[in-house]
Design an enzyme around this catalytic site. Structure first.
Site, PDB file in Angstrom:
ATOM      1  CD  GLU A 272       8.375 -20.858 -10.412  1.00  0.00           C
ATOM      2  OE1 GLU A 272       7.746 -21.728 -10.810  1.00  0.00           O
ATOM      3  OE2 GLU A 272       7.802 -19.560 -10.411  1.00  0.00           O
ATOM      4  CD1 TRP A 275       4.689 -22.243  -8.305  1.00  0.00           C
ATOM      5  CD2 TRP A 275       3.115 -23.291  -8.392  1.00  0.00           C
ATOM      6  NE1 TRP A 275       3.570 -21.297  -8.735  1.00  0.00           N
ATOM      7  CE2 TRP A 275       2.596 -21.967  -8.828  1.00  0.00           C
ATOM      8  CE3 TRP A 275       1.985 -24.464  -8.530  1.00  0.00           C
ATOM      9  CZ2 TRP A 275       1.198 -21.496  -8.928  1.00  0.00           C
ATOM     10  CZ3 TRP A 275       0.908 -23.943  -8.855  1.00  0.00           C
ATOM     11  CH2 TRP A 275       0.454 -22.599  -8.983  1.00  0.00           C
ATOM     12  CD1 TRP A 303     -11.910 -34.190 -24.548  1.00  0.00           C
ATOM     13  CD2 TRP A 303     -11.001 -32.292 -25.262  1.00  0.00           C
ATOM     14  NE1 TRP A 303     -11.276 -33.590 -23.554  1.00  0.00           N
ATOM     15  CE2 TRP A 303     -10.839 -32.470 -23.662  1.00  0.00           C
ATOM     16  CE3 TRP A 303     -10.360 -30.906 -25.786  1.00  0.00           C
ATOM     17  CZ2 TRP A 303     -10.161 -31.555 -22.900  1.00  0.00           C
ATOM     18  CZ3 TRP A 303      -9.744 -29.992 -24.793  1.00  0.00           C
ATOM     19  CH2 TRP A 303      -9.740 -30.349 -23.270  1.00  0.00           C
ATOM     20  CG  ASN A 338       7.280 -22.438 -16.582  1.00  0.00           C
ATOM     21  OD1 ASN A 338       6.671 -23.656 -16.211  1.00  0.00           O
ATOM     22  ND2 ASN A 338       6.677 -21.557 -16.094  1.00  0.00           N
ATOM     23  CD1 TRP A 356      -7.593 -31.962 -20.182  1.00  0.00           C
ATOM     24  CD2 TRP A 356      -5.838 -32.815 -19.124  1.00  0.00           C
ATOM     25  NE1 TRP A 356      -8.120 -32.577 -19.108  1.00  0.00           N
ATOM     26  CE2 TRP A 356      -6.927 -33.317 -18.577  1.00  0.00           C
ATOM     27  CE3 TRP A 356      -4.434 -33.221 -18.645  1.00  0.00           C
ATOM     28  CZ2 TRP A 356      -6.947 -34.006 -17.360  1.00  0.00           C
ATOM     29  CZ3 TRP A 356      -4.597 -34.090 -17.663  1.00  0.00           C
ATOM     30  CH2 TRP A 356      -5.574 -34.726 -16.862  1.00  0.00           C
ATOM     31  CD1 TRP A 379       1.067 -31.505 -19.473  1.00  0.00           C
ATOM     32  CD2 TRP A 379      -0.583 -30.873 -21.041  1.00  0.00           C
ATOM     33  NE1 TRP A 379       1.766 -31.357 -20.709  1.00  0.00           N
ATOM     34  CE2 TRP A 379       0.847 -30.818 -21.680  1.00  0.00           C
ATOM     35  CE3 TRP A 379      -1.246 -30.167 -21.829  1.00  0.00           C
ATOM     36  CZ2 TRP A 379       1.031 -30.288 -23.003  1.00  0.00           C
ATOM     37  CZ3 TRP A 379      -1.259 -29.698 -23.080  1.00  0.00           C
ATOM     38  CH2 TRP A 379      -0.123 -30.043 -23.649  1.00  0.00           C
TER      39      TRP A 379
HETATM   40  C1  LIG Z   1       2.435 -28.066 -19.238  1.00  0.00           C
HETATM   41  C2  LIG Z   1       3.538 -28.073 -18.409  1.00  0.00           C
HETATM   42  C3  LIG Z   1       4.279 -29.206 -18.000  1.00  0.00           C
HETATM   43  C4  LIG Z   1       5.493 -29.400 -17.153  1.00  0.00           C
HETATM   44  N1  LIG Z   1       5.919 -30.683 -17.003  1.00  0.00           N
HETATM   45  C5  LIG Z   1       6.860 -30.717 -15.966  1.00  0.00           C
HETATM   46  C6  LIG Z   1       7.616 -31.971 -15.935  1.00  0.00           C
HETATM   47  O1  LIG Z   1       7.359 -32.948 -16.387  1.00  0.00           O
HETATM   48  N2  LIG Z   1       8.799 -31.875 -14.966  1.00  0.00           N
HETATM   49  C7  LIG Z   1       8.980 -30.661 -14.290  1.00  0.00           C
HETATM   50  O2  LIG Z   1      10.109 -30.803 -13.509  1.00  0.00           O
HETATM   51  N3  LIG Z   1       8.343 -29.460 -14.444  1.00  0.00           N
HETATM   52  C8  LIG Z   1       7.320 -29.436 -15.366  1.00  0.00           C
HETATM   53  N4  LIG Z   1       6.611 -28.346 -15.581  1.00  0.00           N
HETATM   54  C9  LIG Z   1       7.190 -27.048 -14.743  1.00  0.00           C
HETATM   55  C10 LIG Z   1       8.370 -26.168 -15.415  1.00  0.00           C
HETATM   56  O3  LIG Z   1       7.945 -25.861 -16.788  1.00  0.00           O
HETATM   57  C11 LIG Z   1       9.527 -26.852 -15.283  1.00  0.00           C
HETATM   58  O4  LIG Z   1       9.946 -27.360 -14.145  1.00  0.00           O
HETATM   59  C12 LIG Z   1      10.780 -25.857 -15.743  1.00  0.00           C
HETATM   60  O5  LIG Z   1      10.578 -25.264 -16.986  1.00  0.00           O
HETATM   61  C13 LIG Z   1      12.113 -26.642 -15.547  1.00  0.00           C
HETATM   62  O6  LIG Z   1      13.193 -25.743 -15.938  1.00  0.00           O
HETATM   63  P1  LIG Z   1      14.059 -25.096 -15.113  1.00  0.00           P
HETATM   64  O7  LIG Z   1      14.773 -26.080 -14.189  1.00  0.00           O
HETATM   65  O8  LIG Z   1      15.076 -24.090 -15.441  1.00  0.00           O
HETATM   66  O9  LIG Z   1      13.136 -24.356 -13.860  1.00  0.00           O
HETATM   67  P2  LIG Z   1      13.504 -23.106 -13.027  1.00  0.00           P
HETATM   68  O10 LIG Z   1      12.388 -21.892 -13.537  1.00  0.00           O
HETATM   69  O11 LIG Z   1      14.834 -22.755 -12.742  1.00  0.00           O
HETATM   70  O12 LIG Z   1      12.622 -23.623 -11.620  1.00  0.00           O
HETATM   71  C14 LIG Z   1      13.438 -24.309 -10.546  1.00  0.00           C
HETATM   72  C15 LIG Z   1      12.574 -25.391 -10.122  1.00  0.00           C
HETATM   73  O13 LIG Z   1      11.382 -25.421  -9.748  1.00  0.00           O
HETATM   74  C16 LIG Z   1      10.518 -26.237 -10.180  1.00  0.00           C
HETATM   75  N5  LIG Z   1       9.435 -25.761 -10.907  1.00  0.00           N
HETATM   76  C17 LIG Z   1       9.535 -24.707 -11.705  1.00  0.00           C
HETATM   77  N6  LIG Z   1       8.370 -24.397 -12.262  1.00  0.00           N
HETATM   78  C18 LIG Z   1       7.443 -25.093 -11.960  1.00  0.00           C
HETATM   79  C19 LIG Z   1       5.815 -25.558 -11.988  1.00  0.00           C
HETATM   80  N7  LIG Z   1       5.232 -24.685 -12.672  1.00  0.00           N
HETATM   81  N8  LIG Z   1       5.500 -26.561 -11.551  1.00  0.00           N
HETATM   82  C20 LIG Z   1       6.289 -27.456 -10.698  1.00  0.00           C
HETATM   83  N9  LIG Z   1       7.476 -27.282 -10.508  1.00  0.00           N
HETATM   84  C21 LIG Z   1       8.265 -26.173 -11.045  1.00  0.00           C
HETATM   85  C22 LIG Z   1      11.335 -27.238 -11.095  1.00  0.00           C
HETATM   86  O14 LIG Z   1      11.751 -28.602 -10.216  1.00  0.00           O
HETATM   87  C23 LIG Z   1      12.430 -26.469 -11.554  1.00  0.00           C
HETATM   88  O15 LIG Z   1      13.487 -27.128 -11.802  1.00  0.00           O
HETATM   89  C24 LIG Z   1       5.559 -28.436 -16.443  1.00  0.00           C
HETATM   90  C25 LIG Z   1       5.146 -26.955 -16.766  1.00  0.00           C
HETATM   91  C26 LIG Z   1       3.914 -26.913 -17.739  1.00  0.00           C
HETATM   92  C27 LIG Z   1       3.006 -25.646 -17.735  1.00  0.00           C
END
Ligand SMILES: Cc1cc2nc3c(=O)[nH]c(=O)nc-3n(C[C@H](O)[C@H](O)[C@H](O)COP(=O)(O)OP(=O)(O)OC[C@H]3O[C@@H](n4cnc5c(N)ncnc54)[C@H](O)[C@@H]3O)c2cc1C
Length: 480
Positions: A272, A275, A303, A338, A356, A379
């Protein structure tokens, strides 16, 4: 190497002392270092007075100001246009260099170019260093040395490149004696109110101290990450995104722990973090994705864009309990899990046929952890328009997602209390209950809780027809 007399450290999204790459560079090169943070009006003037992020930043910056002071340093906190204030302050202080951490967003790059020009005109050096990622820009490329647009090869190349050198912390504390408290009288930001903002109550503790507590809490849970991360009612994820966004935690510390720890939980969590870097380097290579679809063929799709449906989605009253619970979580806390981000994004795009970019913009306003690269990436993934995106014909079923990831309806009950009396089986699709069952639960659909604004099966059919039409248009355009 000590080759500068004095340096101004410009903090932006690296609000910590610990393992701060720009601070390390400044201390290492200079006899004297002081710091500045600017509440930048170019960004802030566009935000509403109740924006939660400004409170988070304010609290984090104030904690940092005290930390600098305790170590014999000074952090100036200013309010105005950073592009003007930074060169002016650097000149007043008489420093020979300004150091900051790199930022990869298009607007930040433009701002840094402007500051660089102004500093150069004054004979002051400007130096940017990598801090917010392990690998930036084109440090991770394909074997042919081209940018990667698919996650798995990027992740493999990232894992091949990483080693303990990239993950080692900077030994900042040994240089603290170079911190400097210049005797300069300058008007500083005195309160959130004075800047036009209202202090918000936050569910997360801001600052380095808050980040450290959240990190310690997650380390204990990291091994279970793979098993629990998809269930919003369970404390399975790290909740560290806001700290990564504002740099109250060091990415090197997090990645080092996950990399060295071993096991499925840590490996999945490290993915993650990768990512995050994947989307950041992608945005840096393709800055135009911030305002258009990456895939050309999806740019001009039609749309429905019904305003009343969009408002229902924003406010959490679509009649789909999991979607509504998720949107209410976002509105009430500034966070969304997420799995739920994926569900509500798919629902907006495919069930409601809304662009979107409307959803992306709403998330950008509401999320405490808003990160342009990840938000845009998420998105465009959901819309099937992005670099490594969901297949257009794969359409999430919000009811099945709800049954699978909130099986007991615990998360729904928390944010949609009007459905709290329904059983774990019934809560996911209340319209399927018989009138007698609804009466027993004290629920009048359309009054206590909305009827679904669309029928998923019909909406799914329309979405598939639309994608089929786009596909056909594309193949006939190719054939011509
Ligand atoms: C439509 C959509 C919009 C999103 N917008 C954002 C946003 O604005 N900011 C954001 O930080 N994340 C975003 N994410 C990714 C992800 O949802 C969040 O990072 C995550 O939910 C944050 O919670 P956590 O710190 O507990 O994540 P954890 O699951 O603990 O993951 C650890 C870290 O990994 C990174 N990470 C995790 N999943 C992703 C992912 N899919 N893409 C990129 N990085 C990721 C984040 O920095 C996160 O803090 C988005 C995902 C989707 C599907």
């Amino acid at each position: 190497m000590l080759n500068k007399h004095s340096t101004l450290l410009w903090l932006r999204r690296d609000l910590r002392l610990d393992d701060n790459a720009a601070l390390y560079k400044a201390l290492k090169q200079s006899q004297k270092v002081c710091a500045v943070f600017v509440f930048d009006r170019d960004i802030l003037d566009l935000l509403p007075a109740n924006d939660r992020r400004v409170t988070f930043i304010w609290q984090s910056v104030h904690a940092l100001q005290q930390a600098f002071s305790l170590q014999g340093g000074r952090l100036f906190v200013l309010h105005g246009k950073a592009s003007e204030l930074i060169p002016t302050l650097a000149e007043h202080l008489g420093v020979d260099c300004v150091v900051a951490a790199e930022d990869y967003e298009p607007n930040a790059i433009r701002r840094d170019d402007v500051v660089n020009l102004a500093l150069t005109a004054k004979g002051i050096a400007f130096s940017l260093v990598k801090d917010q990622v392990i690998f930036a820009k084109d440090e991770v490329l394909s074997q042919k040395k081209t940018p990667l647009t698919v996650f798995t090869p990027y992740k493999n190349a990232w894992l091949k490149t990483v080693n303990s050198f990239y993950l080692s912390p900077y030994p900042i504390a040994s240089y603290y004696d170079r911190l400097w408290q210049p005797d300069l009288n300058i008007e500083e930001a005195s309160s959130l109110n004075q800047m036009g903002f209202i202090e918000q109550s936050l569910l997360v503790q801001a600052g380095e101290a808050g980040a450290a507590i959240a990190w310690q809490d997650f380390i204990k849970r990291m091994d279970g990450y793979k098993a629990y991360r998809d269930f919003p009612a369970v404390k399975g994820v790290s909740y560290l995104s806001v700290h990564l966004r504002f740099g109250t935690l060091s990415i090197r510390k997090l990645a080092a722990e996950a990399w060295q720890r071993g096991g499925e939980g840590a490996a999945t969590w490290l993915s993650e973090l990768i990512w995050r870097e994947f989307y950041m380097q992608f945005l840096w290579h393709h800055p135009t994705v911030s305002n258009q679809a990456y895939k050309v063929e999806w740019r001009d799709q039609p749309w429905g864009n019904r305003q009343d449906w969009f408002e229902a989605w924003c406010e959490g009253r679509t009649g789909y309990p999991i979607v509504d619970a998720a949107m209410r979580q976002l509105n009430q806390t500034g966070f969304m899990h997420n799995r739920l981000r994926m569900i509500v994004a798919a629902f907006l795009i495919k069930d409601l046929d809304i662009n979107w970019q409307w959803g992306e913009a709403y998330f950008a306003q509401q999320l405490l952890d808003f990160e342009l690269s990840s938000n845009n990436g998420g998105w465009q993934w959901a819309a099937s328009t992005g670099c490594d995106a969901a297949q257009p014909f794969r359409i999430f079923n919000p009811i099945l997602q709800s049954q699978k990831f909130d099986p007991e309806g615990k998360f729904i009950r928390k944010y949609v209390p009007e459905l709290a009396a329904l059983s774990s089986t019934d809560i996911h699709a209340p319209w399927d209950l018989t009138p007698m069952m609804r009466q027993a639960a004290g629920l009048v659909l359309g009054k206590d809780y909305p009827l679904p604004i669309v029928k998923h099966d019909a909406a799914r059919k329309l979405a598939l027809e639309k994608y089929e039409m786009i596909k056909n248009k594309l193949s006939s355009a190719r054939a011509e």
